[in-house]
Enzyme design. Structure first.
Site, mmCIF file in Angstrom:
data_model
loop_
_atom_site.group_PDB
_atom_site.id
_atom_site.type_symbol
_atom_site.label_atom_id
_atom_site.label_comp_id
_atom_site.label_asym_id
_atom_site.label_seq_id
_atom_site.Cartn_x
_atom_site.Cartn_y
_atom_site.Cartn_z
ATOM 1 N N HIS A 12 -3.766 7.932 -7.576
ATOM 2 C CA HIS A 12 -3.650 9.391 -7.625
ATOM 3 C C HIS A 12 -3.626 9.946 -6.212
ATOM 4 C CE1 HIS A 12 -4.228 10.400 -11.895
ATOM 5 N NE2 HIS A 12 -5.017 9.337 -11.957
ATOM 6 N N THR B 202 -9.499 -4.480 -1.810
ATOM 7 C CA THR B 202 -8.829 -3.306 -1.244
ATOM 8 C C THR B 202 -7.832 -3.676 -0.158
ATOM 9 O OG1 THR B 202 -10.556 -2.995 0.421
ATOM 10 C CG2 THR B 202 -10.863 -1.895 -1.704
ATOM 11 N N LYS B 203 -7.852 -4.942 0.301
ATOM 12 C CA LYS B 203 -6.954 -5.382 1.368
ATOM 13 C C LYS B 203 -6.332 -6.721 0.982
ATOM 14 C CE LYS B 203 -9.719 -3.091 4.935
ATOM 15 N NZ LYS B 203 -10.576 -3.272 6.142
#
Length: 660
Positions: free
Chosen positions: A115, A166-167
């Site tokens: 989002h 996240t990476k």
């Protein structure tokens, strides 16, 4: 009264070994309902999709023996390879691509979208964004893992239970925690020349002490008790099992073939055929009352695909004059690749190739003799060089054959003149001034380990310079041809059949692309057999499974041509022929859908991600290359006759000459 739920809905890995005939037919009927009327849905053989899963994808492609358990929630675009598992209550949304052998634990969320969250506007009113998630081969994802949009998970890696990723995760790494950090190597990158710890820190950006923890994935591969199933030495066996029973009917459009399990597969990956109940899966999937599990059964049949091929060619011929005029600049008297771009030598040559292919004549914008004279005038009378054009339409001075454009103009200009019934007037000193020693030094100087494509590009140019020199009967110094072919034959890698080495950021892409260029201008152009054709096929098929280059919407003409031509060149071996035909059928079906009315074909496949980029704009280069690609794909499938054309220029399939 409540209905009991079959155990296979939650634990489907033994379904095709244990289920009775009624249950099997029920599963096949359910799969047919999932793909019916949805062109983007394709399911491989021996897949399982629980009726208790929520499958609401715009695009869904599952490889052979991939299963979706009860409670899973799938939306968006999901491309999964063979032998993948999506366990109970896993969530996969957005754009997600994964390779073979990916195991996803229960309650894991893989979220290939996000989002926007700008201030001043409620989040629910803001647009969604999607970078997509790419997961490699042989990846073990534990339960309750979360993978966020934009992440690439490397092959042979392990994501520990409850990790929040996240990476990017490097190939072979074990990561865990929130946010996920490097723990240790499952498969250390010892062959990269980079110290493993440094590689992990660079890729994962942060580590725990290497001895400070051990990943504890929540779920091993269901149905397996042998921990050795995850040893690095078994990767090859998993690959074999994943590919051994891929689609084998060249007449099918990427759907289920009904092939039984591979008798040579590793235990735990594919069931023992002797243990199967007496149910004929082939009959289930090919009989009139049980149609193939594909979105478009008519297109899946060779006759249906041949009709689409013929319609594509008819459309291209009908619009050829329009797309040529679209690329014509009256003020310059030259072609451009597409409106708004500068004139180039290649654009003139692409226009000639397209007109020859579709109209059987020179482009109507200029008389053929005027086009011949222009191309010949562009050749330097002393060196034979055809230099590129500047912004003013005039040639750039002072360039030699080492320049990338000059090297390619040997191909494009030479074949354009050939199609117009003419040839270069001046000798190509690249060849006429060569010696065997210089040829060997030239081959050795090329960047095979860092940029094999560029190396192959220049081999292609030199090989084609040999062709035009021989055609013109200009003298070729003794030993020059032998030096070129001798170097290539003795330097080919017996493991890949190719030249050069993969790179850390692009994998096999430069190797395969460089092989196409080098072999096109030498072995293919002169009809010389390749030294390791079966290894070439292995390498190409392995490369073709890399979603970075071959997932729908990311493919471009260069990358597709560079796998299709080697597969066509080696087709006489019959090696892995069913897999080659299945891949060609799938690529051909997609390629037939990308024609833009009145404009032709773009270099890169149209997709939302590519929208607005130069590569996604239809032009002469994309049109010329894809027309050739479609021919090669159709010929691999056995329906090229339906096109009514055959490339005669740069991408001609037959040899242009033989060696002395």
């Amino acid at each position: 009264m409540s209905r009991s739920v079959a155990a296979h809905e939650f634990s489907p890995w033994d379904f095709w070994r244990e289920a009775d005939a009624d249950a099997r037919e029920g599963q096949l009927a359910w799969q047919r309902s999932i793909v019916a009327g949805r062109p983007g849905h394709r399911l491989g053989t021996e897949c399982f999709v629980s009726e208790l899963a929520s499958v609401d994808n715009e695009v869904l492609r599952l490889g052979d023996r991939t299963y979706v358990a009860a409670g899973a929630y799938l939306t968006g675009e999901l491309i999964a390879g063979a032998d993948c598992s999506i366990n109970p209550y896993a969530v996969i949304r957005g754009t997600v691509t994964m390779g073979d052998g990916v195991r996803i634990g229960a309650h894991t969320s893989i979220l290939g979208f996000n989002h926007s969250m700008e201030p001043g506007e409620p989040v629910f009113r803001q647009p969604l964004t999607s970078k997509g998630i790419v997961i490699g081969d042989d990846v073990w994802i534990g339960s309750h893992v979360v993978i966020l949009d934009g992440v690439r998970v490397g092959s042979h890696s392990v994501l520990a239970a409850s990790a929040v990723v996240t990476k990017d995760v490097p190939d072979g790494a074990i990561v865990g925690g929130n946010p996920a950090k490097f723990i240790r190597w499952r498969v250390a990158p010892e062959d990269t020349g980079v110290e493993p710890r440094a590689a992990a820190e660079a890729a994962a950006r942060g580590t725990d002490d290497e001895s400070g923890g051990t990943a504890q994935p929540a779920e091993a591969r269901e149905g397996e008790t042998d921990a050795a199933a995850w040893r690095p030495t078994d990767i090859a066996a998993q690959r074999l099992a994943a590919t051994a029973s891929r689609a084998t009917d060249g007449e099918r459009d990427g759907g289920v073939t009904g092939e039984g399990p591979d008798t040579g597969a590793t235990a735990g990956l594919v069931s023992d055929p002797a243990a199967l109940p007496s149910v004929d899966l082939t009959a289930d999937l090919t009989s009139n009352h049980s149609p193939d599990v594909t979105a478009d059964p008519a297109a899946g049949h060779s006759a249906g695909l041949a009709r689409r091929v013929a319609e594509f060619a008819d459309r291209a011929r009908a619009e050829a004059s329009v797309l040529l005029q679209r690329a014509w600049r009256d003020d310059l008297g030259l072609f451009v690749d597409r409106p708004g771009t500068a004139a180039t030598v290649r654009a003139q040559c692409d226009a000639i190739e397209i007109a020859d292919l579709l109209l059987g004549a020179a482009p109507p914008q200029l008389p053929a003799d005027a086009q011949v004279r222009r191309l010949q005038d562009w050749q330097d009378a002393t060196t034979g060089v055809v230099a590129p054009l500047g912004d003013d339409g005039r040639q750039v001075a002072g360039l030699g054959f080492a320049h990338d454009d000059v090297a390619y103009h040997v191909l494009s200009t030479g074949y354009a003149l050939d199609l117009l019934g003419s040839a270069f007037e001046a000798p190509l000193t690249w060849v006429t001034a060569a010696t065997p020693e210089r040829v060997v030094a030239f081959c050795e100087s090329l960047p095979w380990t860092t940029d094999a494509w560029n190396a192959g590009h220049h081999i292609d140019g030199f090989g084609t310079a040999l062709l035009w020199t021989r055609r013109a009967r200009h003298p070729i110094p003794a030993g020059v041809e032998e030096a070129l072919f001798g170097w290539l034959l003795t330097r080919a890698d017996p493991q890949t059949g190719m030249w050069g080495a993969p790179t850390a950021d692009r994998g096999l892409l430069p190797v395969v692309n460089g092989f196409y260029r080098a072999s096109r201008g030498t072995f293919a152009q002169f009809g010389v057999p390749l030294p390791y054709p079966e290894r070439v096929i292995d390498t190409v098929l392995r490369h073709a499974r890399d979603p970075r280059w071959f997932a729908p919407g990311v493919r471009d003409a260069c990358n597709v041509l560079d796998i299709v031509h080697p597969l066509w060149l080696t087709r006489g071996t019959g090696y892995r022929g069913d897999e080659v035909r299945a891949l060609a059928t799938d690529l051909l079906s997609d390629a037939l859908a990308i024609w833009v009315p009145g404009a032709g074909l773009s270099f890169r496949e149209p997709s939302p991600a590519a929208h607005g980029t130069a590569e996604a704009e239809p032009g002469l280069q994309g049109t010329e290359m894809w027309l050739a690609i479609v021919w090669y794909l159709a010929d691999l499938v056995g329906i090229s006759h339906a096109l009514g054309y055959r490339p005669r220029g740069v991408h001609r399939p037959e040899p242009a000459a033989g060696l002395r």
